[in-house]
Scaffold this active site. Structure first.
Site, PDB file in Angstrom:
ATOM      1  N   SER A 237       0.808  -1.213   0.000  1.00  8.82           N
ATOM      2  CA  SER A 237       0.000   0.000   0.000  1.00  8.82           C
ATOM      3  C   SER A 237       0.842   1.266   0.000  1.00  8.82           C
ATOM      4  O   SER A 237       0.440   2.274  -0.594  1.00  8.82           O
ATOM      5  CB  SER A 237      -0.938   0.000   1.216  1.00  8.82           C
ATOM      6  OG  SER A 237      -1.816  -1.102   1.170  1.00  8.82           O
ATOM      7  N   HIS A 294       0.358   4.907   4.504  1.00 12.07           N
ATOM      8  CA  HIS A 294      -0.265   5.545   3.344  1.00 12.07           C
ATOM      9  C   HIS A 294       0.160   7.003   3.222  1.00 12.07           C
ATOM     10  O   HIS A 294       0.492   7.479   2.126  1.00 12.07           O
ATOM     11  CB  HIS A 294      -1.793   5.478   3.459  1.00 12.07           C
ATOM     12  CG  HIS A 294      -2.335   4.095   3.410  1.00 12.07           C
ATOM     13  ND1 HIS A 294      -3.663   3.811   3.591  1.00 12.07           N
ATOM     14  CD2 HIS A 294      -1.720   2.896   3.196  1.00 12.07           C
ATOM     15  CE1 HIS A 294      -3.857   2.508   3.483  1.00 12.07           C
ATOM     16  NE2 HIS A 294      -2.682   1.932   3.255  1.00 12.07           N
TER      17      HIS A 294
END
Length: 317
Positions: A237, A294
């Site tokens: 991610s 993230h």
């Protein structure tokens, strides 16, 4: 050459992309961009590799790509494919390196394949634990393929990169690889295989570093719970968010279909997803989604765009 490819980004609008509902981990980051940026990626993505190579080779021969020649420019554009005067994959006049023979699609498929192999190792480690009570392989994977503050402070600095190839759950793997294929193939065509791989690893390193520091220092200081320092974070991610963020920086007005239904501009989707990650981090509770990672991947992409790509694009206008 890279300069020529950036010069072509002022012609056609980007293609319509789909953003699945399961892709929260692949948030986009809002970034200011100019209307003169990026319009030819759609046409590049629809050409076969051979046609794309010939197209870029012809553009590289035009005088426009030569007007910004200089020491810094040469160092940047000539770093693409392993030779001193490389221009594009498959059309390098002086092939001399691995990346001179590697297409953008092949690079993305290779990354996906590496993620698949590591997923199988995780599955084997879990099966050994369930069937035989053998935790040796599982502990080795946690020590070497997960991002934790404990791993970082223990000197296992490679865990800033290896989690970007590491997944345990099949759905997690499929969502991240789908997003990587959707956005990563286009970004690899634009940047070139070598530069995109460096970007992918850089976003992973910065995202996992920020995640380790927040879970190992910030959250324990705020909550008094030091268990987060040993809480592992895995998944591509960080790099995928970096890739989608870079797309949003280049194409802020591109239309994405949220949940395959709702059309939204890339900048708005960016703001919403990143805001949600900030909210998760500020809540200071344990979640299954690494919001800090993230944010780190998105910040890496924003910095790469602002300090590297934006100056080149402005010169080519």
């Amino acid at each position: 050459m890279f300069a020529s490819k950036l010069a072509t980004l002022t012609r056609n609008p980007p293609r319509l992309l789909n953003l699945p509902s399961l892709a929260r981990s692949s948030a986009l980051l809002n970034a200011k961009s100019t209307l003169a940026v990026a319009r030819n990626l759609h046409s590049l993505s629809r050409q076969r590799p051979s046609a794309l190579s010939q197209n870029i080779a012809l553009q590289s021969a035009t005088p426009r790509g030569q007007q910004w020649r200089g020491a810094r420019w040469d160092r940047y554009t000539n770093a693409d494919y392993g030779s001193k005067r490389g221009s594009s994959y498959g059309s390098n006049p002086n092939p001399g390196g691995f990346f001179s023979r590697l297409s953008p699609e092949a690079l993305v498929y290779s990354i996906i394949g590496a993620n698949g192999v590591v997923f199988l190792v995780w599955s084997s480690a879990q099966q050994r634990q369930k069937s035989f009570g053998d935790t040796k392989l599982l502990r080795w994977m946690v020590d070497n393929f997960s991002a934790t503050y404990i791993n970082l402070t223990s000197g296992r600095v490679w865990t800033l990169l290896t989690p970007a190839f590491s997944h345990i759950e099949p759905m997690h793997l499929m969502v991240n690889m789908f997003m990587l294929y959707t956005f990563g193939t286009d970004m690899a065509r634009l940047l070139g295989p070598k530069r995109f791989l460096m970007f992918y690893l850089g976003a992973a390193a910065f995202g996992n570093l920020l995640s380790d520091l927040i879970r190992g220092i910030y959250l324990p200081a705020k909550t008094g719970n030091y268990r987060t320092a040993a809480q592992p974070a895995i998944g591509a991610s960080t790099s995928v968010v970096g890739t989608t963020t870079l797309f949003a920086c280049l194409y802020p007005h591109a239309t994405l279909q949220l949940f395959f239904i709702v059309p939204v501009p890339a900048w708005l989707a960016t703001a919403g997803f990143i805001g949600w990650d900030v909210y998760r981090v500020m809540r200071s509770d344990r979640t299954r989604v690494d919001g800090a990672g993230h944010l780190g991947g998105a910040a890496a992409a924003l910095g790469y765009y602002w300090f590297r790509l934006r100056p080149l694009i402005r010169r080519m206008r």
